[in-house]
Write a protein that holds these residues in place. Structure first.
Motif, PDB file in Angstrom:
ATOM      1  N   ASP A 231       0.823  -1.216   0.000  1.00 10.15           N
ATOM      2  CA  ASP A 231       0.000   0.000   0.000  1.00 10.15           C
ATOM      3  C   ASP A 231       0.856   1.265   0.000  1.00 10.15           C
ATOM      4  N   LYS A 232       1.981   1.226   0.715  1.00  9.46           N
ATOM      5  CA  LYS A 232       2.821   2.423   0.835  1.00  9.46           C
ATOM      6  C   LYS A 232       3.858   2.542  -0.278  1.00  9.46           C
ATOM      7  N   MET A 233       3.997   1.517  -1.113  1.00 11.00           N
ATOM      8  CA  MET A 233       4.944   1.580  -2.226  1.00 11.00           C
ATOM      9  C   MET A 233       4.343   2.380  -3.372  1.00 11.00           C
ATOM     10  N   THR A 234       5.163   3.149  -4.039  1.00 14.17           N
ATOM     11  CA  THR A 234       4.733   3.946  -5.183  1.00 14.17           C
ATOM     12  C   THR A 234       5.681   3.723  -6.352  1.00 14.17           C
ATOM     13  N   LEU A 235       5.196   4.032  -7.560  1.00 12.31           N
ATOM     14  CA  LEU A 235       5.997   3.908  -8.775  1.00 12.31           C
ATOM     15  C   LEU A 235       6.296   5.306  -9.304  1.00 12.31           C
ATOM     16  N   VAL A 236       7.572   5.558  -9.573  1.00  7.04           N
ATOM     17  CA  VAL A 236       8.019   6.841 -10.124  1.00  7.04           C
ATOM     18  C   VAL A 236       8.704   6.552 -11.457  1.00  7.04           C
ATOM     19  N   GLU A 237       8.261   7.216 -12.514  1.00  7.68           N
ATOM     20  CA  GLU A 237       8.816   6.917 -13.842  1.00  7.68           C
ATOM     21  C   GLU A 237      10.237   7.452 -13.970  1.00  7.68           C
ATOM     22  N   VAL A 238      11.058   6.642 -14.624  1.00  5.44           N
ATOM     23  CA  VAL A 238      12.467   6.982 -14.827  1.00  5.44           C
ATOM     24  C   VAL A 238      12.736   7.328 -16.293  1.00  5.44           C
ATOM     25  N   GLY A 239      12.242   6.499 -17.213  1.00  9.74           N
ATOM     26  CA  GLY A 239      12.539   6.670 -18.632  1.00  9.74           C
ATOM     27  C   GLY A 239      13.544   5.610 -19.075  1.00  9.74           C
ATOM     28  N   PRO A 240      13.788   5.491 -20.347  1.00 13.39           N
ATOM     29  CA  PRO A 240      13.212   6.217 -21.483  1.00 13.39           C
ATOM     30  C   PRO A 240      11.836   5.693 -21.883  1.00 13.39           C
ATOM     31  N   ARG A 241      11.246   6.338 -22.886  1.00 15.39           N
ATOM     32  CA  ARG A 241       9.972   5.900 -23.448  1.00 15.39           C
ATOM     33  C   ARG A 241      10.150   5.636 -24.940  1.00 15.39           C
ATOM     34  N   PHE A 242       9.553   4.558 -25.393  1.00 19.72           N
ATOM     35  CA  PHE A 242       9.515   4.305 -26.832  1.00 19.72           C
ATOM     36  C   PHE A 242       8.398   3.318 -27.139  1.00 19.72           C
ATOM     37  N   CYS A 243       8.041   3.266 -28.402  1.00 20.90           N
ATOM     38  CA  CYS A 243       6.949   2.416 -28.878  1.00 20.90           C
ATOM     39  C   CYS A 243       7.482   1.536 -29.998  1.00 20.90           C
ATOM     40  N   LEU A 244       7.171   0.253 -29.947  1.00 27.14           N
ATOM     41  CA  LEU A 244       7.652  -0.720 -30.930  1.00 27.14           C
ATOM     42  C   LEU A 244       6.479  -1.197 -31.774  1.00 27.14           C
ATOM     43  N   ASN A 245       6.626  -1.029 -33.083  1.00 32.25           N
ATOM     44  CA  ASN A 245       5.618  -1.506 -34.033  1.00 32.25           C
ATOM     45  C   ASN A 245       6.180  -2.720 -34.755  1.00 32.25           C
ATOM     46  N   PRO A 246       5.709  -3.939 -34.452  1.00 37.16           N
ATOM     47  CA  PRO A 246       6.293  -5.129 -35.097  1.00 37.16           C
ATOM     48  C   PRO A 246       5.993  -5.167 -36.585  1.00 37.16           C
ATOM     49  N   ILE A 247       7.028  -5.459 -37.373  1.00 36.35           N
ATOM     50  CA  ILE A 247       6.886  -5.527 -38.835  1.00 36.35           C
ATOM     51  C   ILE A 247       6.844  -6.980 -39.290  1.00 36.35           C
ATOM     52  N   LYS A 248       7.919  -7.727 -38.968  1.00 30.54           N
ATOM     53  CA  LYS A 248       8.002  -9.137 -39.372  1.00 30.54           C
ATOM     54  C   LYS A 248       8.716  -9.937 -38.301  1.00 30.54           C
ATOM     55  N   ILE A 249       8.378 -11.215 -38.227  1.00 32.28           N
ATOM     56  CA  ILE A 249       9.079 -12.181 -37.378  1.00 32.28           C
ATOM     57  C   ILE A 249       9.685 -13.233 -38.295  1.00 32.28           C
ATOM     58  N   PHE A 250      10.997 -13.407 -38.190  1.00 34.49           N
ATOM     59  CA  PHE A 250      11.726 -14.343 -39.047  1.00 34.49           C
ATOM     60  C   PHE A 250      12.121 -15.584 -38.250  1.00 34.49           C
TER      61      PHE A 250
END
Length: 313
Positions: A231-250
């Motif tokens: 209950d007393k634990m919190t999350l603080v963002e550190v970074g980095p941020r990015f988004c992955l768009n899958p194209i192909k799996i080989f």
């Protein structure tokens, strides 16, 4: 004088003394001393030990923002190794497989930049595969964000995935690949035995969004957290941020048979071409409007005013 002992009795007495005084010397073999080798075989236990090592590299002529993103990822993975830049050609797969083998790694993260605009990320298990090609969008490095989160460098992360990863087989494969690459081995020499940050991978609109949070726990004696008390634990963002768009799996490493192809993927070149067409359409509309105005003026000419030259002297 006493009688002399026979030869056979004397040998039996000497052999019994040798056995009582010192053990027999072990025989030496090509694999070392025979007794020690047998002890090693008896003490061997078939326990799996994670020896995952990741090679992180990038292509030449990479943008500075994407290079900073690569450095942020390297700082988050204590079990990774860096290498020189690799030329982005068709033969890059063979070159990267050789580099991975020379560095005694088992996986590879390759940041490939094209036209100094588009960033592609390759995740590969070398040298048998599989491998995945992503398009990286929405890049925000730690230097840009300047968030308040701060976790211990080299500590082991907790990997969390959204429930969408168990929906389709290709998401399950990506989940296993991400777990093996981003999960720090337990007894790695550069890793610290603490869990003070979380890697979050969530699927939204067929894209994988990455976030990194610090687990913040109050250290005051009054606010001391009991075991299991979240209950007393919190999350603080550190970074980095990015988004992955899958194209192909080989099926292989940096190539091979195509196991999956994203039907919703649109390349950035096509997006830029559509934007150019839209801009060209705006200019064409302006030109057509001007021509229409000229035609209208010629068709509807004003009559000459009688008093136009009245005060002209």
């Amino acid at each position: 004088m006493g009688k002399k002992r026979k030869q056979g009795e004397a040998d039996v007495v000497d052999n019994s003394k040798k056995d009582e005084s010192a053990p027999e010397r072990p025989k030496r073999t090509l694999l070392g001393w025979k007794d020690k080798f047998e002890e090693k075989e008896s003490n061997y236990s078939p326990v799996f030990r994670n020896k995952e090592k990741v090679l992180v590299t990038c292509s030449r002529r990479i943008n500075y923002r994407y290079r900073h993103l690569m450095l942020n990822v390297i700082s988050l993975l204590p079990h990774c190794k860096r290498d020189n830049k690799v030329e982005s050609k068709e033969s890059k797969g063979g070159t990267l497989n050789e580099l991975v083998e020379l560095q005694s790694c088992s996986s590879c993260l390759f940041f490939e930049c094209r036209k100094q605009k588009d960033l592609y990320l390759w995740m590969a298990k070398c040298s048998n595969g599989p491998s995945v090609k992503f398009l990286v969008n929405a890049v925000h490095t730690m230097e840009e964000l300047k968030l308040t989160g701060n976790h211990l460098k080299g500590s082991r992360p907790i990997l969390t995935f959204s429930t969408n990863f168990d929906k389709d087989p290709h998401w399950k494969l990506l989940k296993e690949l991400i777990m093996q690459i981003f999960g720090t081995p337990k007894d790695h020499r550069k890793a610290k035995p603490f869990h003070d940050h979380v890697f979050v991978f969530s699927i939204v609109d067929e894209h994988i969004w990455f976030r990194n949070y610090q687990i913040s726990v109050p250290h005051n004696q009054a606010d001391k957290v009991d075991r299991g008390g979240l209950d007393k634990m919190t999350l603080v963002e550190v970074g980095p941020r990015f988004c992955l768009n899958p194209i192909k799996i080989f099926g292989g490493s940096f190539g091979g048979p195509t196991l999956y192809e994203n039907p919703f993927y649109v390349s950035p070149n096509q997006i830029r071409a559509l934007e150019k067409k839209q801009k060209a359409g705006k200019f064409a509309k302006k030109v057509k409007a001007k021509t229409r105005r000229k035609v209208h003026e010629l068709a509807n000419q004003l009559e000459r005013d009688e008093f136009a030259d009245l005060w002209k002297e």
